[in-house]
Design a protein around this motif. Sequence first.
Motif, PDB file in Angstrom:
ATOM      1  N   ALA A   1       0.830  -1.204   0.000  1.00 23.01           N
ATOM      2  CA  ALA A   1       0.000   0.000   0.000  1.00 23.01           C
ATOM      3  C   ALA A   1       0.866   1.257   0.000  1.00 23.01           C
ATOM      4  N   LEU A   2       1.939   1.247   0.778  1.00 23.13           N
ATOM      5  CA  LEU A   2       2.835   2.409   0.813  1.00 23.13           C
ATOM      6  C   LEU A   2       3.534   2.628  -0.519  1.00 23.13           C
ATOM      7  N   LEU A   3       3.837   1.559  -1.221  1.00 25.46           N
ATOM      8  CA  LEU A   3       4.490   1.697  -2.520  1.00 25.46           C
ATOM      9  C   LEU A   3       3.513   2.119  -3.617  1.00 25.46           C
ATOM     10  N   LEU A   4       2.267   1.686  -3.530  1.00 21.93           N
ATOM     11  CA  LEU A   4       1.295   1.986  -4.574  1.00 21.93           C
ATOM     12  C   LEU A   4       0.575   3.318  -4.381  1.00 21.93           C
ATOM     13  N   ALA A   5       0.501   3.798  -3.171  1.00 24.36           N
ATOM     14  CA  ALA A   5      -0.275   5.009  -2.883  1.00 24.36           C
ATOM     15  C   ALA A   5       0.159   6.233  -3.707  1.00 24.36           C
ATOM     16  N   PRO A   6       1.437   6.557  -3.802  1.00 19.86           N
ATOM     17  CA  PRO A   6       1.821   7.734  -4.599  1.00 19.86           C
ATOM     18  C   PRO A   6       1.457   7.590  -6.077  1.00 19.86           C
ATOM     19  N   SER A   7       1.591   6.387  -6.598  1.00 25.16           N
ATOM     20  CA  SER A   7       1.250   6.149  -7.994  1.00 25.16           C
ATOM     21  C   SER A   7      -0.244   6.344  -8.224  1.00 25.16           C
ATOM     22  N   LEU A   8      -1.048   5.789  -7.361  1.00 32.19           N
ATOM     23  CA  LEU A   8      -2.500   5.925  -7.502  1.00 32.19           C
ATOM     24  C   LEU A   8      -2.930   7.371  -7.326  1.00 32.19           C
ATOM     25  N   TRP A   9      -2.304   8.083  -6.403  1.00 33.64           N
ATOM     26  CA  TRP A   9      -2.599   9.498  -6.206  1.00 33.64           C
ATOM     27  C   TRP A   9      -2.301  10.290  -7.482  1.00 33.64           C
ATOM     28  N   GLY A  10      -1.184   9.970  -8.135  1.00 30.92           N
ATOM     29  CA  GLY A  10      -0.822  10.652  -9.381  1.00 30.92           C
ATOM     30  C   GLY A  10      -1.801  10.373 -10.500  1.00 30.92           C
ATOM     31  N   VAL A  11      -2.279   9.148 -10.598  1.00 34.16           N
ATOM     32  CA  VAL A  11      -3.261   8.800 -11.626  1.00 34.16           C
ATOM     33  C   VAL A  11      -4.543   9.594 -11.424  1.00 34.16           C
ATOM     34  N   VAL A  12      -4.997   9.684 -10.199  1.00 32.85           N
ATOM     35  CA  VAL A  12      -6.220  10.434  -9.899  1.00 32.85           C
ATOM     36  C   VAL A  12      -6.026  11.906 -10.248  1.00 32.85           C
ATOM     37  N   ARG A  13      -4.880  12.442  -9.910  1.00 29.60           N
ATOM     38  CA  ARG A  13      -4.594  13.855 -10.196  1.00 29.60           C
ATOM     39  C   ARG A  13      -4.545  14.109 -11.701  1.00 29.60           C
ATOM     40  N   ASP A  14      -3.884  13.217 -12.454  1.00 29.06           N
ATOM     41  CA  ASP A  14      -3.800  13.367 -13.900  1.00 29.06           C
ATOM     42  C   ASP A  14      -5.178  13.294 -14.557  1.00 29.06           C
ATOM     43  N   ARG A  15      -6.026  12.398 -14.086  1.00 33.58           N
ATOM     44  CA  ARG A  15      -7.368  12.289 -14.656  1.00 33.58           C
ATOM     45  C   ARG A  15      -8.178  13.551 -14.391  1.00 33.58           C
ATOM     46  N   ARG A  16      -8.011  14.152 -13.206  1.00 27.59           N
ATOM     47  CA  ARG A  16      -8.725  15.389 -12.896  1.00 27.59           C
ATOM     48  C   ARG A  16      -8.251  16.521 -13.805  1.00 27.59           C
ATOM     49  N   ILE A  17      -6.954  16.601 -14.039  1.00 26.68           N
ATOM     50  CA  ILE A  17      -6.409  17.640 -14.923  1.00 26.68           C
ATOM     51  C   ILE A  17      -6.892  17.417 -16.345  1.00 26.68           C
ATOM     52  N   ASP A  18      -6.879  16.175 -16.822  1.00 30.59           N
ATOM     53  CA  ASP A  18      -7.359  15.877 -18.169  1.00 30.59           C
ATOM     54  C   ASP A  18      -8.826  16.253 -18.338  1.00 30.59           C
ATOM     55  N   ARG A  19      -9.631  15.976 -17.321  1.00 31.42           N
ATOM     56  CA  ARG A  19     -11.052  16.301 -17.380  1.00 31.42           C
ATOM     57  C   ARG A  19     -11.244  17.819 -17.482  1.00 31.42           C
ATOM     58  N   THR A  20     -10.450  18.578 -16.740  1.00 26.01           N
ATOM     59  CA  THR A  20     -10.536  20.033 -16.794  1.00 26.01           C
ATOM     60  C   THR A  20     -10.124  20.556 -18.165  1.00 26.01           C
ATOM     61  N   LEU A  21      -9.061  19.993 -18.729  1.00 26.94           N
ATOM     62  CA  LEU A  21      -8.612  20.423 -20.055  1.00 26.94           C
ATOM     63  C   LEU A  21      -9.641  20.095 -21.125  1.00 26.94           C
ATOM     64  N   ARG A  22     -10.257  18.917 -21.054  1.00 27.45           N
ATOM     65  CA  ARG A  22     -11.290  18.555 -22.028  1.00 27.45           C
ATOM     66  C   ARG A  22     -12.484  19.503 -21.937  1.00 27.45           C
TER      67      ARG A  22
END
Length: 76
Positions: free
Chosen positions: A15-36
């Motif tokens: 969980a500690l190793l995957l958490a930063p990666s998952l956080w980044g994916v969520v952040r990128d999807r939010r940014i992509d949604r805003t740009l679209r």
Amino acid sequence: MNTFLDFTVVFLIAALLLAPSLWGVVRDRRIDRTLRAGQRLAPMISDMGSTVTAVQYRASACQGFIGQAAAGPAGR
């Protein structure tokens, strides 16, 4: 009992190793949604001849809607 503790330790490390990666994916999807959303509004804004960017237009539209909703039926 040792098996349970071993499993728990492995799970926590994973969980500690995957958490930063998952956080980044969520952040990128939010940014992509805003740009679209901005790309969808860009033609409307250019037709209006306004210098307001699509993101500013979207934010102001959302604030207007929130203000109307807060006013309630009596405010309309």
